[in-house]
Scaffold this motif. Structure first.
Motif, PDB file in Angstrom:
ATOM      1  N   THR A 122       0.836  -1.208   0.000  1.00 48.15           N
ATOM      2  CA  THR A 122       0.000   0.000   0.000  1.00 48.15           C
ATOM      3  C   THR A 122       0.869   1.255   0.000  1.00 48.15           C
ATOM      4  N   GLY A 123       1.905   1.274   0.834  1.00 44.13           N
ATOM      5  CA  GLY A 123       2.805   2.424   0.862  1.00 44.13           C
ATOM      6  C   GLY A 123       3.505   2.641  -0.467  1.00 44.13           C
ATOM      7  N   ALA A 124       3.948   1.545  -1.103  1.00 49.42           N
ATOM      8  CA  ALA A 124       4.617   1.662  -2.401  1.00 49.42           C
ATOM      9  C   ALA A 124       3.672   2.232  -3.455  1.00 49.42           C
ATOM     10  N   ILE A 125       2.407   1.817  -3.431  1.00 50.74           N
ATOM     11  CA  ILE A 125       1.435   2.309  -4.410  1.00 50.74           C
ATOM     12  C   ILE A 125       1.132   3.785  -4.165  1.00 50.74           C
ATOM     13  N   ILE A 126       1.056   4.203  -2.893  1.00 43.21           N
ATOM     14  CA  ILE A 126       0.826   5.612  -2.588  1.00 43.21           C
ATOM     15  C   ILE A 126       1.995   6.462  -3.105  1.00 43.21           C
ATOM     16  N   CYS A 127       3.212   5.988  -2.882  1.00 43.72           N
ATOM     17  CA  CYS A 127       4.394   6.704  -3.393  1.00 43.72           C
ATOM     18  C   CYS A 127       4.385   6.743  -4.919  1.00 43.72           C
ATOM     19  N   PHE A 128       3.963   5.655  -5.557  1.00 43.73           N
ATOM     20  CA  PHE A 128       3.859   5.622  -7.013  1.00 43.73           C
ATOM     21  C   PHE A 128       2.858   6.658  -7.515  1.00 43.73           C
ATOM     22  N   CYS A 129       1.706   6.747  -6.855  1.00 38.64           N
ATOM     23  CA  CYS A 129       0.686   7.720  -7.272  1.00 38.64           C
ATOM     24  C   CYS A 129       1.211   9.141  -7.136  1.00 38.64           C
ATOM     25  N   LEU A 130       1.970   9.414  -6.076  1.00 36.71           N
ATOM     26  CA  LEU A 130       2.563  10.739  -5.909  1.00 36.71           C
ATOM     27  C   LEU A 130       3.549  11.042  -7.036  1.00 36.71           C
ATOM     28  N   ALA A 131       4.391  10.069  -7.376  1.00 39.09           N
ATOM     29  CA  ALA A 131       5.352  10.266  -8.473  1.00 39.09           C
ATOM     30  C   ALA A 131       4.631  10.458  -9.797  1.00 39.09           C
ATOM     31  N   GLN A 170      11.694  11.598 -17.506  1.00 38.20           N
ATOM     32  CA  GLN A 170      11.450  12.530 -16.418  1.00 38.20           C
ATOM     33  C   GLN A 170      12.061  11.983 -15.118  1.00 38.20           C
ATOM     34  N   ILE A 171      13.075  12.682 -14.606  1.00 39.00           N
ATOM     35  CA  ILE A 171      13.789  12.227 -13.420  1.00 39.00           C
ATOM     36  C   ILE A 171      13.196  12.813 -12.144  1.00 39.00           C
ATOM     37  N   VAL A 172      12.620  14.011 -12.216  1.00 39.10           N
ATOM     38  CA  VAL A 172      12.067  14.637 -11.009  1.00 39.10           C
ATOM     39  C   VAL A 172      11.001  13.753 -10.351  1.00 39.10           C
ATOM     40  N   PRO A 173      10.067  13.148 -11.097  1.00 39.08           N
ATOM     41  CA  PRO A 173       9.132  12.215 -10.438  1.00 39.08           C
ATOM     42  C   PRO A 173       9.848  11.035  -9.786  1.00 39.08           C
ATOM     43  N   LEU A 174      10.939  10.552 -10.410  1.00 39.73           N
ATOM     44  CA  LEU A 174      11.705   9.465  -9.790  1.00 39.73           C
ATOM     45  C   LEU A 174      12.327   9.915  -8.469  1.00 39.73           C
ATOM     46  N   LEU A 175      12.877  11.131  -8.455  1.00 39.64           N
ATOM     47  CA  LEU A 175      13.435  11.650  -7.215  1.00 39.64           C
ATOM     48  C   LEU A 175      12.344  11.789  -6.153  1.00 39.64           C
ATOM     49  N   GLY A 176      11.180  12.279  -6.585  1.00 41.39           N
ATOM     50  CA  GLY A 176      10.061  12.352  -5.657  1.00 41.39           C
ATOM     51  C   GLY A 176       9.659  10.988  -5.134  1.00 41.39           C
ATOM     52  N   LEU A 177       9.744   9.965  -6.011  1.00 43.63           N
ATOM     53  CA  LEU A 177       9.423   8.600  -5.596  1.00 43.63           C
ATOM     54  C   LEU A 177      10.409   8.111  -4.542  1.00 43.63           C
ATOM     55  N   PHE A 178      11.713   8.319  -4.785  1.00 41.17           N
ATOM     56  CA  PHE A 178      12.717   7.861  -3.829  1.00 41.17           C
ATOM     57  C   PHE A 178      12.560   8.569  -2.479  1.00 41.17           C
ATOM     58  N   ILE A 179      12.325   9.875  -2.511  1.00 44.50           N
ATOM     59  CA  ILE A 179      12.197  10.631  -1.254  1.00 44.50           C
ATOM     60  C   ILE A 179      10.934  10.226  -0.507  1.00 44.50           C
ATOM     61  N   SER A 180       9.816  10.075  -1.224  1.00 45.47           N
ATOM     62  CA  SER A 180       8.570   9.677  -0.559  1.00 45.47           C
ATOM     63  C   SER A 180       8.685   8.273   0.026  1.00 45.47           C
ATOM     64  N   GLU A 181       9.376   7.366  -0.674  1.00 46.60           N
ATOM     65  CA  GLU A 181       9.551   6.021  -0.121  1.00 46.60           C
ATOM     66  C   GLU A 181      10.485   6.050   1.084  1.00 46.60           C
ATOM     67  N   LEU A 182      11.484   6.929   1.069  1.00 48.31           N
ATOM     68  CA  LEU A 182      12.340   7.082   2.242  1.00 48.31           C
ATOM     69  C   LEU A 182      11.510   7.529   3.438  1.00 48.31           C
ATOM     70  N   ILE A 183      10.656   8.521   3.229  1.00 51.30           N
ATOM     71  CA  ILE A 183       9.806   9.005   4.324  1.00 51.30           C
ATOM     72  C   ILE A 183       8.874   7.900   4.795  1.00 51.30           C
ATOM     73  N   PHE A 184       8.285   7.170   3.847  1.00 47.27           N
ATOM     74  CA  PHE A 184       7.381   6.079   4.221  1.00 47.27           C
ATOM     75  C   PHE A 184       8.099   5.001   5.026  1.00 47.27           C
ATOM     76  N   LEU A 185       9.289   4.601   4.580  1.00 47.24           N
ATOM     77  CA  LEU A 185      10.019   3.543   5.269  1.00 47.24           C
ATOM     78  C   LEU A 185      10.528   4.009   6.629  1.00 47.24           C
ATOM     79  N   LEU A 186      10.935   5.285   6.710  1.00 50.09           N
ATOM     80  CA  LEU A 186      11.354   5.804   8.010  1.00 50.09           C
ATOM     81  C   LEU A 186      10.175   5.846   8.979  1.00 50.09           C
ATOM     82  N   ALA A 187       9.014   6.279   8.482  1.00 51.77           N
ATOM     83  CA  ALA A 187       7.830   6.303   9.346  1.00 51.77           C
ATOM     84  C   ALA A 187       7.430   4.895   9.764  1.00 51.77           C
TER      85      ALA A 187
END
Length: 545
Positions: A29-38, A349-366
């Motif tokens: 679920t977290g991975a899919i949420i991060c994907f939708c954000l990217a 497009q690399i900016v969405p990928l960067l957003g994906l990596f950062i959002s997944e970092l936040i998700f995994l840290l949380a």
């Protein structure tokens, strides 16, 4: 009474989803949420345009100096305005230019000009020149365009053509499409119309080939304005150019004077560029098929989804500094890869990928923080009544070292119980027996905790304690023997104290306290089933003590 109950802690652990055993439902679920954000970031131009500009600028500076043979640009510049007169010019001037060019036999001539208002005295002169010159000539027209919002993005809708003169001439639309920031970076050739774009028609007449389908590509601004051969319009009229200068080449005629027909483009180093130069870039892109391709939306969506799930699966068991290093490393790798791919002619497009990596970092840290809180809470509940606050603090600090699935540890095991307790129980009332045994066990528990031990079990009239586990201490033996000595005298110190209701209890419990001690290797871990599970130690030292 009994062993330490870890049932709640064990059952609180996330259970894997049977359909995807390597990841839990929460992780998916977290991975899919991060994907939708990217995916959302990939549809917002505010985030995608800077990366496109970076790639276009990198290609521009990476190419260095470039000299093209065509198209040749005939510039309506300040020199021409000063020599011929103020703007607009009579149509006969353009007729003279076409007759002059016809002598050189260029491949095609494109007039990057709009002839929308009639010039009664001169229109027939230009119309006659268009019929008499040898080379094909393409005039410009203007489409009525409107942006129509379509969920993710805006698309151009064509409502027709603005009126134009000289219906017998070849024409192509001159519209250049600006992004929301006012800059031109995308191809204007993908609007839904049967009319060719100006540069498409010029390319078709020059090469006798259908123009390639560009779609949503980006314009490759390779080379500066001086990369194109050019000449002032006034010099063309006077014939001041080398012989063969135009022969067999594509020729574009357009305004280059300052403050006239200027456009901002993605490569800011070029400044405001005249429209005729932008069409020259477009023609070079068609001739060399050098425009920058973009990935289809469906493919980019699948890539984002795959990276999101794969990255979460890779990092799900990692914690701490590794998460930051992995995220930083992958972000740098993505940027470098994006630049390399950009030089190869593709835009990812690399900016969405960067957003994906950062959002997944936040998700995994949380997620890690939530799990750690749950583990600390469970450990605190489990051990708070069995170890001292100091040992509990050590357990919480070293919680990752405690392996509930089983491990071998070197420990000291202590058993203590009341000798001849059966006779005492038979001779006294149950309330008095329980009161006295609880007093004694409480006293012995305090002694064990004070000496750094773990009260593992209560065994009716006795207990089992472990030293050196779950936290190892160098002074394990000294603490264990000190606790044994204190427990041997514990019953005597309690004799004669009040029983809690004001009566004096002057009798001993049985025949005093007996203590057994042994040390060695034991197996520590959880035993039991899903309904009842306990954490304990087992092995020869337990049996010997």
């Amino acid at each position: 009474m009994g062993m330490i109950d870890l049932s709640k802690w064990y059952r609180a652990a996330e259970r894997p989803v049977s359909k995807w055993p390597s990841m839990t439902l929460g992780e998916i679920t977290g991975a899919i949420i991060c994907f939708c954000l990217a995916l959302l970031l990939s549809r917002v131009g505010f985030f995608t345009r800077p990366w496109e500009d970076l790639i276009l600028s990198a290609r521009f500076f990476g190419r260095g100096m470039i000299k093209y043979q065509e198209p040749v640009i005939v510039k309506i510049d300040e020199e021409s305005l000063q020599a011929i007169g103020s703007w607009p010019w009579p149509r006969s001037i353009y007729a003279d230019a076409l007759y002059q060019l016809s002598q050189e036999e260029p491949a095609v001539v494109g007039l990057d000009l709009l002839f929308q208002e009639p010039d009664p005295e001169n229109d027939f002169i230009l119309a006659k020149a268009l019929e008499e010159v040898k080379m094909p000539v393409v005039l410009g027209i203007e489409l009525e365009l409107e942006f129509v919002k379509r969920f993710w993005s805006n698309r151009l809708q064509v409502w027709g053509e603005k009126p134009a003169l000289f219906p017998q001439a070849d024409k192509g639309y001159l519209n250049l499409v600006q992004d929301a920031d006012g800059r031109i970076r995308k191809w204007p050739l993908n609007v839904e119309t049967t009319r060719f774009a100006f540069t498409e028609r010029v390319y078709q007449l020059a090469t006798v080939e259908s123009p390639p389908a560009v779609g949503d590509g980006l314009i490759d601004f390779a080379g500066g304005a001086d990369s194109f051969p050019s000449i002032s319009f006034s010099k063309l009229i006077r014939g001041e150019y080398p012989e063969g200068f135009f022969r067999g080449k594509i020729v574009l005629v357009g305004v280059t004077a300052s403050a006239m027909d200027r456009h901002d483009i993605a490569v800011q180093a070029l400044g405001s560029v005249p429209g005729v130069y932008i069409h020259a870039y477009l023609i070079r892109n068609l001739l060399g098929q050098s425009w920058l391709r973009t990935l289809p939306d469906w493919l980019y969506t699948l890539i984002l989804l795959g990276i999101s799930l794969g990255w979460t699966a890779f990092l799900r068991k990692r914690v701490g500094r590794f998460l930051y290093l992995a995220t930083f490393g992958m972000s740098v790798f993505a940027v470098i890869l994006g630049v390399i791919v950009g030089f190869a002619g593709y835009v990812i497009q690399i900016v969405p990928l960067l957003g994906l990596f950062i959002s997944e970092l936040i998700f995994l840290l949380a997620r890690t923080y939530r799990i750690e809180l749950a583990e600390r809470r469970s450990l605190r509940i489990l051990f708070s009544k069995h170890v001292s606050p100091e040992i509990l603090g050590e357990i919480l600090k070293r919680r990752n070292e405690i392996k509930t699935g089983g491990e071998r540890r070197f420990v000291t095991v202590v058993f203590a119980d009341v000798r001849d307790f059966t006779r005492f129980a038979e001779e006294h009332e149950p309330e008095q027996v329980l009161f006295r045994i609880n007093q004694l066990l409480g006293r012995m528990t305090a002694i064990i905790l004070r000496n750094g031990g773990l009260v593992n079990r209560f065994l009716g009239d006795g207990l089992m304690a472990v030293f050196g586990f779950p936290v190892w201490k160098e002074e394990m033996f000294a603490n264990a023997f000190a606790a044994c000595r204190e427990m041997l005298s514990a019953e005597e110190t309690l004799a004669g104290k009040e029983n809690g209701v004001g009566d004096r209890v002057g009798v001993r419990i049985g025949d005093g306290v007996g203590v057994g001690i042994a040390w060695g290797i034991v197996i520590a871990g959880i035993v039991g089933n899903q309904e009842r599970q306990e954490y304990t130690v087992m092995g020869a030292p337990v049996n010997l003590a």
